[in-house]
Design an enzyme around this catalytic site. Structure first.
Site, short mmCIF file in Angstrom:
data_model
loop_
_atom_site.label_atom_id
_atom_site.label_comp_id
_atom_site.label_asym_id
_atom_site.label_seq_id
_atom_site.Cartn_x
_atom_site.Cartn_y
_atom_site.Cartn_z
N SER A 1 0.85 -1.27 0.11
CA SER A 1 0.01 -0.07 -0.11
C SER A 1 0.80 1.19 0.08
CB SER A 1 -0.92 -0.04 1.12
OG SER A 1 -1.84 1.01 1.28
N ASP B 1 10.55 5.91 -9.85
CA ASP B 1 10.22 6.52 -10.95
C ASP B 1 10.86 8.00 -11.21
OD1 ASP B 1 8.48 4.53 -11.70
OD2 ASP B 1 6.32 5.60 -10.77
N LYS C 1 -0.77 -4.20 -3.04
CA LYS C 1 -1.96 -3.66 -2.67
C LYS C 1 -2.28 -2.13 -3.03
CE LYS C 1 -4.92 -1.90 0.42
NZ LYS C 1 -5.16 -0.43 0.65
#
Length: 709
Positions: free
Chosen positions: A470, A481, A495
């Site tokens: 999560s 990224d 998740k």
């Protein structure tokens, strides 16, 4: 997005406040637990909210009714130890009825199933207590099958008797291997079984309701959850890392609520009258309230009345550790305080490495969850508890210590507050998007770090494992990224769904206009605050996507440098959940990478692999993984005393030798038999290697030059 969501929830739902629960058929031998009207109301409302407003649209029909039925039976007796084949066949008549029952708020069939199960459970424990006095022969070659999940249901009571005779024999054999005094062993086991029976008889209708609601919500998706009021309170304590109470952890022991730990500086500690292993026998509210005797109470019920609002008085009747049951208890008066659970907060350490004659200091920050004290935050308390605030202070101290790099350890971090994931990312980047969120209407919101300040601009590595989930995946994905840091470890959990925590009191007990005014306009929430009447629904309302476009759902975050996983990837993770939402991709956000590890990763991987090829710790890790898989495949154990003792002795010796091998590999002295292991000793090989990878990066010729320098 959440503002719009609440409006849809409130305006679109005509939620019922009345229901007529049917009473389940009585089951002699059970506690005959009955649903109440409040649970019936909650069932109707949660059913409607989940089916209409969950991100994963579903029809509550016979198909999902069967899935809920199977999950409920498995939740009660997943190991096939208590229910008879005939019981399960009888329950089959309810398989396609549960969907209609739920819409009507009818819990009669659900409670009937539970009451039959409880009767079988109590029968088994009572039978086991009677069998303790048997004289068992431990020279035979019998075995006891402890894992029966994949075996058929037992067909008769006689077959169950045989199964549980084996269970009693095994439990006594375990005690016998440690202590030859069988009279004492039998008394120990009798007390253990009597405690199981006592705990069964303390179960309430709220426990049954919670089990069934879990079976329902998890059939829809793994992360939509209903919490009863007491469980909602515990959830929000977990999220805030704080609790209002006396500052002590409690445990049930032999019908007594016993103090197990005391928080330094808390009311219990300040009183100087309470010690570990003291027993609480009575509780009174305020300076004049009457004492309630709590001997035999469930621990949850005792905790509920010991906790309370900061500044209020609670009095406890205490039997000191070692005092007899007939002793006169002492009365201790305390003022409740807000207790910060420091042991469950972000922590730091500094490890020193030597490479090529040069010393390097790596700061390691372990973050157990993304927590936020929402009540304090909402009230404007400038000292509210949060992950980002704690980590910011730690980073300041690490910079003062002049560390060469920082490792953020997110292993075992199951997530938490979305806000905290975004703000924590902001400590390491200047500004920009962190995560994308798509709601059920396919509207996409880009959540950004808008604070240009950077708390730390140096070399960074993020350690993850299969249980990093999560918010951990949002943070790790954004760092990856942006090219801001290296991700090392294993594939994360996957998740990637968003839950909104909804206080059901605000949905069920208010008029439509009041609902609109009280709910619309709320920000992203992580909890409901105080305990309520109807409980809390954590409803899946959206999906997370990385700024590069891919979802964290199902797939998780793939590390730049991989470690073998001791956690079985085929048994744990979102991609193992039948009801999980799929992976998909949306358009990428507009963001500028601050670095690119593509040119250095091959070199870092090579150095890592070369170290691993020569590392005893790495070899032991691989052997542990193989041993874990072997042990996990076993389902039975011998009841031959000589054979079991030989196996246990061999296991004990192997574990002792392996522990010493690990110690030596980590530069620590081997222990002698019986020698106590030093407290807080760290044998975490993966954490050490994470720091080493970061040092490899620091020493690369083509090290990144980021915008932060």
């Amino acid at each position: 997005m959440f503002k719009k969501l609440y409006a849809v929830l409130v305006i679109g739902a005509a939620l019922s406040c009345q229901a007529s629960p049917s009473k389940p058929t009585k089951v002699p031998g059970s506690n005959d637990l009955q649903p109440d009207e409040q649970q019936s109301i909650v069932l109707q409302n949660v059913t409607e909210m989940v089916t209409k407003y969950n991100y994963k649209k579903i029809d509550l029909n016979d198909s999902i009714s069967g899935v809920i039925f199977d999950r409920y039976i498995k939740a009660l007796d997943g190991n096939h130890n208590y229910l008879l084949e005939s019981d399960v066949k009888e329950f089959e008549k309810f398989r396609l009825m549960l969907d209609d029952d739920m819409k009507a708020g009818n819990l009669a069939n659900v409670f009937y199933i539970f009451n039959v199960y409880q009767k079988r459970y109590n029968d088994r424990i009572n039978y086991s207590i009677k069998k303790i006095n048997d004289n068992f022969d431990y020279t035979t070659n019998e075995t006891f099958t402890y894992d029966r999940e994949k075996l058929p249901w037992v067909s008769s009571a006689q077959e169950l008797d045989k199964l549980w005779t084996g269970r009693v024999k095994y439990d006594l054999l375990n005690l016998k291997l440690a202590n030859k005094d069988m009279a004492k062993n039998k008394e120990t086991l009798r007390k253990r079984y009597q405690n199981l029976l006592s705990q069964s008889n303390k179960l309430s209708n709220a426990d049954v309701f919670q089990i069934f609601m879990d079976s329902f919500t998890e059939s829809v998706d793994p992360h939509t959850n209903y919490f009863t009021p007491s469980n909602a309170a515990n959830f929000n304590i977990e999220m805030s890392r704080s609790v209002q109470g006396i500052g002590a952890s409690l445990q049930s022991e032999n019908e007594y609520v016993t103090i197990k730990t005391i928080v330094p500086g808390g009311p219990a500690d300040k009183s100087k009258q309470i010690s570990v292993d003291d027993r609480i026998v009575g509780i009174a509210q305020g300076k004049t309230g009457e004492f309630q005797n709590i001997i035999g109470w469930r621990i949850e019920n005792a905790i509920a009345i010991i906790r309370g609002t900061k500044g209020t008085v609670v009095r406890l009747e205490i039997l000191p550790a070692g005092a007899t049951a007939g002793s006169k208890p002492k009365v201790v008066e305390m003022v409740r305080e807000k207790i910060i659970l420091k042991d469950q907060s972000a922590k730091k350490e500094i490890k020193t490495y030597n490479q090529n004659g040069k010393n390097f200091k790596i700061g390691i920050i372990s973050i157990p969850a993304f927590y936020l004290d929402f009540d304090d935050y909402r009230s404007g308390n400038p000292n509210y508890k949060s992950t980002t605030r704690d980590v910011k202070l730690i980073l300041d101290s690490l910079k003062q210590a002049k560390v060469d790099g920082v490792v953020i350890d997110l292993r075992q971090n199951g997530g938490g507050s979305l806000t905290e994931a975004i703000e924590l990312t902001g400590l390491f980047i200047k500004d920009g998007p962190v995560v994308q969120v798509k709601d059920a209407r396919n509207q996409i919101e880009v959540d950004k770090d808008e604070d240009p300040d950077i708390a730390y601009s140096g070399p960074l590595l993020v350690a993850v494992d299969r249980f990093s989930a999560s918010a951990s995946e949002i943070f790790a994905g954004a760092i990856q990224d942006y090219g801001r840091g290296i991700i090392a470890g294993t594939q994360t959990y996957g998740k990637g769904t968003v839950q909104s925590a909804i206080n059901l009191d605000k949905v069920i007990t208010t008029t439509l206009s009041e609902k609109i005014s009280s709910l619309v306009g709320k920000t992203k929430t992580v909890g409901t605050g105080s305990q309520n009447k109807f409980g809390q629904l954590n409803l899946t309302v959206a999906k997370f996507y990385r700024i590069s476009g891919g979802s964290t759902q199902h797939k998780g975050v793939m590390p730049d440098i991989s470690f073998p996983s001791i956690i079985p990837l085929d048994k744990y993770g979102e991609d193992t959940e039948p009801s999980a939402l799929p992976y998909d991709v949306i358009a990428k956000s507009q963001y500028s990478k601050v670095g690119d590890f593509a040119t250095v990763l091959p070199q870092l991987k090579k150095q890592h692999e070369q170290r691993m090829a020569q590392s005893a710790s790495y070899k032991y890790l691989l052997e542990d993984i193989a041993e874990f898989k072997k042990t996990e495949a076993e389902t039975s154990v011998t009841l031959n005393e000589q054979k079991l003792k030989k196996e246990r002795d061999a296991d004990e010796q192997r574990n002792f030798e392996r522990a010493n091998q690990r110690r030596v590999a980590m530069g620590l002295p081997a222990l002698k038999k019986g020698q106590t292991k030093p407290r807080n000793e760290d044998l975490d090989f993966v954490k050490v290697e994470a720091g080493q990878i970061l040092i490899d990066y620091i020493n690369t010729d083509n090290k990144l030059t980021t915008v932060f320098k």
